[in-house]
Design a protein around this motif. Structure first.
Motif, PDB file in Angstrom:
ATOM      1  N   GLU A 143       0.760  -1.291  -0.029  1.00  0.00           N
ATOM      2  CA  GLU A 143      -0.036   0.225  -0.027  1.00  0.00           C
ATOM      3  C   GLU A 143       0.795   1.043   0.050  1.00  0.00           C
ATOM      4  N   HIS A 144       1.939   1.333   0.675  1.00  0.00           N
ATOM      5  CA  HIS A 144       2.783   2.669   1.028  1.00  0.00           C
ATOM      6  C   HIS A 144       4.134   2.693   0.208  1.00  0.00           C
ATOM      7  N   LEU A 145       4.727   1.497  -0.295  1.00  0.00           N
ATOM      8  CA  LEU A 145       6.035   1.545  -0.755  1.00  0.00           C
ATOM      9  C   LEU A 145       6.056   1.095  -2.341  1.00  0.00           C
ATOM     10  N   SER A 146       4.984   0.805  -2.931  1.00  0.00           N
ATOM     11  CA  SER A 146       4.763   0.630  -4.347  1.00  0.00           C
ATOM     12  C   SER A 146       5.456   1.423  -5.200  1.00  0.00           C
ATOM     13  N   ASN A 170      12.837  -1.565  -5.258  1.00  0.00           N
ATOM     14  CA  ASN A 170      13.314  -2.572  -4.181  1.00  0.00           C
ATOM     15  C   ASN A 170      14.758  -2.190  -3.833  1.00  0.00           C
ATOM     16  N   ASN A 171      15.515  -1.874  -4.631  1.00  0.00           N
ATOM     17  CA  ASN A 171      16.986  -1.627  -4.481  1.00  0.00           C
ATOM     18  C   ASN A 171      17.112  -0.399  -3.653  1.00  0.00           C
ATOM     19  N   VAL A 172      16.321   0.585  -3.867  1.00  0.00           N
ATOM     20  CA  VAL A 172      16.246   1.906  -3.055  1.00  0.00           C
ATOM     21  C   VAL A 172      15.940   1.506  -1.641  1.00  0.00           C
ATOM     22  N   GLU A 173      14.855   0.929  -1.716  1.00  0.00           N
ATOM     23  CA  GLU A 173      14.420   0.548  -0.512  1.00  0.00           C
ATOM     24  C   GLU A 173      15.263  -0.079   0.617  1.00  0.00           C
ATOM     25  N   ARG A 174      16.149  -1.275   0.047  1.00  0.00           N
ATOM     26  CA  ARG A 174      16.979  -2.039   0.600  1.00  0.00           C
ATOM     27  C   ARG A 174      18.217  -1.164   1.026  1.00  0.00           C
ATOM     28  N   ALA A 175      18.627  -0.192  -0.016  1.00  0.00           N
ATOM     29  CA  ALA A 175      19.897   0.619   0.351  1.00  0.00           C
ATOM     30  C   ALA A 175      19.566   1.484   1.375  1.00  0.00           C
ATOM     31  N   ALA A 176      18.475   2.152   1.521  1.00  0.00           N
ATOM     32  CA  ALA A 176      18.112   3.054   2.781  1.00  0.00           C
ATOM     33  C   ALA A 176      18.070   2.175   3.823  1.00  0.00           C
ATOM     34  N   SER A 177      17.374   0.999   3.988  1.00  0.00           N
ATOM     35  CA  SER A 177      17.532   0.290   5.107  1.00  0.00           C
ATOM     36  C   SER A 177      18.912  -0.196   5.747  1.00  0.00           C
ATOM     37  N   ASP A 221      10.622  10.851   2.307  1.00  0.00           N
ATOM     38  CA  ASP A 221      10.608   9.520   1.500  1.00  0.00           C
ATOM     39  C   ASP A 221      11.396   8.612   2.328  1.00  0.00           C
ATOM     40  N   TYR A 222      12.509   9.198   2.839  1.00  0.00           N
ATOM     41  CA  TYR A 222      13.341   8.383   3.600  1.00  0.00           C
ATOM     42  C   TYR A 222      12.664   7.466   4.903  1.00  0.00           C
ATOM     43  N   ALA A 223      12.088   8.627   5.589  1.00  0.00           N
ATOM     44  CA  ALA A 223      11.418   8.217   6.754  1.00  0.00           C
ATOM     45  C   ALA A 223      10.246   7.284   6.519  1.00  0.00           C
ATOM     46  N   ARG A 224       9.543   7.547   5.357  1.00  0.00           N
ATOM     47  CA  ARG A 224       8.448   6.660   4.818  1.00  0.00           C
ATOM     48  C   ARG A 224       8.930   5.288   4.738  1.00  0.00           C
ATOM     49  N   ILE A 225      10.127   4.815   4.146  1.00  0.00           N
ATOM     50  CA  ILE A 225      10.532   3.778   4.149  1.00  0.00           C
ATOM     51  C   ILE A 225      10.603   2.979   5.194  1.00  0.00           C
ATOM     52  N   LEU A 226      11.606   3.767   6.283  1.00  0.00           N
ATOM     53  CA  LEU A 226      11.691   2.926   7.519  1.00  0.00           C
ATOM     54  C   LEU A 226      10.456   2.920   8.184  1.00  0.00           C
ATOM     55  N   ARG A 227       9.477   3.888   8.207  1.00  0.00           N
ATOM     56  CA  ARG A 227       8.320   3.676   8.930  1.00  0.00           C
ATOM     57  C   ARG A 227       7.495   2.521   8.503  1.00  0.00           C
ATOM     58  N   VAL A 228       7.311   2.219   7.199  1.00  0.00           N
ATOM     59  CA  VAL A 228       6.600   1.323   6.778  1.00  0.00           C
ATOM     60  C   VAL A 228       7.229  -0.075   7.032  1.00  0.00           C
ATOM     61  N   LYS A 229       8.479  -0.094   6.693  1.00  0.00           N
ATOM     62  CA  LYS A 229       9.369  -1.566   6.925  1.00  0.00           C
ATOM     63  C   LYS A 229       9.215  -1.937   8.587  1.00  0.00           C
ATOM     64  N   ASN A 275       1.766   4.133   7.164  1.00  0.00           N
ATOM     65  CA  ASN A 275       2.142   5.289   6.784  1.00  0.00           C
ATOM     66  C   ASN A 275       2.176   6.361   7.569  1.00  0.00           C
ATOM     67  N   GLN A 276       1.165   6.121   8.803  1.00  0.00           N
ATOM     68  CA  GLN A 276       1.108   7.340   9.652  1.00  0.00           C
ATOM     69  C   GLN A 276       1.161   6.550  11.185  1.00  0.00           C
ATOM     70  N   THR A 277       2.092   6.944  11.884  1.00  0.00           N
ATOM     71  CA  THR A 277       2.200   6.549  13.357  1.00  0.00           C
ATOM     72  C   THR A 277       2.772   7.769  14.113  1.00  0.00           C
ATOM     73  N   PRO A 278       2.748   7.058  15.475  1.00  0.00           N
ATOM     74  CA  PRO A 278       3.468   7.965  16.362  1.00  0.00           C
ATOM     75  C   PRO A 278       4.835   8.310  15.839  1.00  0.00           C
ATOM     76  N   ASP A 279       5.589   9.185  16.657  1.00  0.00           N
ATOM     77  CA  ASP A 279       6.958   9.641  16.282  1.00  0.00           C
ATOM     78  C   ASP A 279       7.747   8.329  15.984  1.00  0.00           C
ATOM     79  N   LEU A 280       8.516   8.431  14.884  1.00  0.00           N
ATOM     80  CA  LEU A 280       9.354   7.158  14.314  1.00  0.00           C
ATOM     81  C   LEU A 280      10.410   6.767  15.234  1.00  0.00           C
ATOM     82  N   TYR A 281      11.071   8.075  15.999  1.00  0.00           N
ATOM     83  CA  TYR A 281      12.269   7.691  16.879  1.00  0.00           C
ATOM     84  C   TYR A 281      11.680   7.258  18.089  1.00  0.00           C
TER      85      TYR A 281
END
Length: 535
Positions: A452-455, A459-466, A499-507, A512-518
């Motif tokens: 829903e949120h990372l389509s 995949n390579n960008v997602e993996r590299a970010a993580s 977008d960087y935070a979105r990748i981490l948040r969803v994984k 896509n919407q949550t409390p503070d990621l930290y």
């Protein structure tokens, strides 16, 4: 009036199992010894289906008026319509009153000296009052068949006449003793009808508690008092007058739909030599329909009418009660905001404000605001206990497996000047917190969240970010240092920080919407963060 012999024959058919003399009933139920200001209030639901939220609304109003005056609150079950009674409905009514903390002083299971509180168990008393009316010439047997009555109604409709059983349409009102004797000999069933002495052309005046001075036509309807079936139970009209007299009801609050019957009930009371009741007719809860019009909340059309809708959705009971009090009194909301630590029972319900509440409108958005506010106000311990109590299945097991971790999860962003207000229903807790627990994250959040949120992310960008994040992540970093590292990593990946935070948040959460990621990472811990970002 009929001869003594004919009267006894009518009574024998009317009450084959006997009846209680009116004098005996009135001796059994003496006047209550209460202060002058104490109100005796009652709510009389019928067990003919699900419990309507309007019954809870009426119950809340009556309970408040009774208890804030030092009086008595009664739950009376009007189970005289045996053909429409639904199995389990009485238990559902009692359960709903218990769940909404509407503590009645007298009612089923709480004998207060004026029971029984199921009308079907008071049949002999009603028959005694019916016999009294028969002896006074204010009641008579009506042997009209359903076809006879239907034909009369059809004629009235064709001639555009006022419908009802009155005047020339009171088919058995003036039948001779011989005709009645013949009908009795033929063993025909009959209802006992009230013999009205009113004229629709004349007016009566009375004062309604909510509507003020009223002037309405006199009653001229000869309504049924005792039904013709095997139960020999009364209609609402007789049962209401008898019960509210014997139970000492001081104010009769009921929905506007009963307003047209008030003249009848006044005349019926007077025919029994009783002082008419203090009536207050209030507007029922309304709703805006799909066409933009306002109408009464309907049992058939609106799921919100059913108390089970509110319970199954998991709205906090206290929040629903607060919302209903707001419908009843316009000043409640200000009081509620100004007194966050006070019990709802400390609010003094105003009859004047209730009178001004015309067609209170069900606004689900406002209700949810009350619910969110209520949940946000709870102490951490009460919040934890409420979440545990409402949960079931795998979610409940996960919550209880590690109470320390669960407390940390549920504490995220619940303090400070602006605590989060995500929840309006306890049933939403799994969606809000389930991803913190591996067994639920893997089945309910992980894959769905990515789809829903990372389509739009390769995949390579997602993996590299993580991988980049895991290379610098240190749980002991302060939030400011953590954020600077995030910015640098996003720049290196040619991604926006969002977008960087979105990748981490969803994984990490599948959302896509949550409390503070930290804060989420701090609670999840390094092992859980590393495992989820490595996938």
């Amino acid at each position: 009036m009929y001869s003594p012999e004919l009267t006894e024959r009518i009574i024998a058919k009317l009450a084959p199992n006997g009846y209680t003399l009116r004098q005996e009933s009135e001796t059994r139920y003496p006047l209550r010894q209460l202060s002058d200001k104490a109100e005796v209030m009652r709510v009389p639901p019928s067990p003919t289906g699900f419990v309507h939220i309007g019954t809870i609304y009426a119950g809340l109003i009556n309970e408040r008026i009774a208890h804030q005056s030092g009086g008595v609150f009664i739950l009376r079950i009007e189970d005289t319509d045996k053909k429409r009674e639904v199995t389990g409905s009485i238990e559902a009514i009692i359960s709903a009153f218990q769940k909404f903390d509407l503590n009645y002083d007298e009612g089923p299971g709480k004998e207060g000296g004026y029971g029984p509180y199921l009308q079907s168990e008071r049949a002999r008393m009603y028959l005694g009052y019916a016999v009294d009316l028969l002896h006074k010439g204010r009641a008579y047997p009506c042997f009209a068949s359903p076809d006879d009555l239907a034909m009369a109604v059809k004629y009235q409709q064709a001639k555009k006449l006022r419908p009802g059983y009155y005047g020339q349409w009171a088919l058995w009102r003036d039948k001779s003793a011989a005709e009645i004797t013949t009908a009795l000999n033929d063993n025909k069933p009959f209802v006992l009808r009230f013999r009205s002495e009113g004229s629709h052309d004349k007016r009566i005046n009375y004062t309604d508690i909510f509507k003020g001075k009223m002037e309405v036509p006199e009653n001229d309807l000869d309504v049924p008092l005792i039904k013709s079936d095997e139960f020999h139970l009364p209609t609402y009209h007789l049962a209401h007058v008898v019960d509210d007299f014997l139970m000492g009801t001081t104010k009769v609050f009921r929905s506007d739909e009963w307003l047209p019957s008030t003249a009848l009930h006044i005349e019926l009371s007077q025919s029994l030599g009783l002082k008419p009741f203090n009536y207050g007719h209030f507007a029922p809860i309304s709703i805006i329909d799909n066409n933009g019009g306002k109408r009464k909340l309907s049992k058939r059309k609106d799921p919100e009418a059913d108390v089970q809708y509110w319970l199954q959705a998991g709205y906090p009971i206290e929040a629903v009660k607060a919302y209903l009090l707001g419908l009843a009194n316009s000043n409640f909301e200000d009081w509620y905001r100004a007194n966050p630590d006070k019990s709802l029972k400390e609010f003094s319900l105003s009859l004047e404000k209730l009178a001004a509440s015309r067609a209170p409108l069900l606004d689900m958005r406002k209700l949810e605001d009350y619910a969110k506010d209520y949940i946000a106000r709870l102490s951490q311990e009460d919040f934890y206990n409420a979440i545990i109590k409402s949960a079931d299945g795998t979610f409940k097991a996960a919550l209880e497996a590690d109470p320390g971790y669960t407390h940390q999860v549920l504490a995220i962003e619940r303090t400070g000047l602006k605590p989060r207000k995500d929840l309006s229903q306890w049933s939403q807790a799994k969606d809000q917190y389930g991803y913190f627990f591996n067994e639920l994250f893997e089945t309910d959040f992980q894959q769905q969240g990515r789809q829903e949120h990372l389509s739009d992310i390769d995949n390579n960008v997602e993996r590299a970010a993580s991988e980049a994040f895991l290379s610098f992540y240190v749980p002991d970093d302060a939030q400011a240092a953590w954020l600077e590292k995030m910015r640098a990593a996003a720049d290196n990946q040619s991604l926006s920080l969002k977008d960087y935070a979105r990748i981490l948040r969803v994984k990490l959460t599948g959302k896509n919407q949550t409390p503070d990621l930290y804060a989420i990472m701090q609670v999840m811990g390094l092992e859980r963060v590393r495992a989820r970002l490595s996938v």
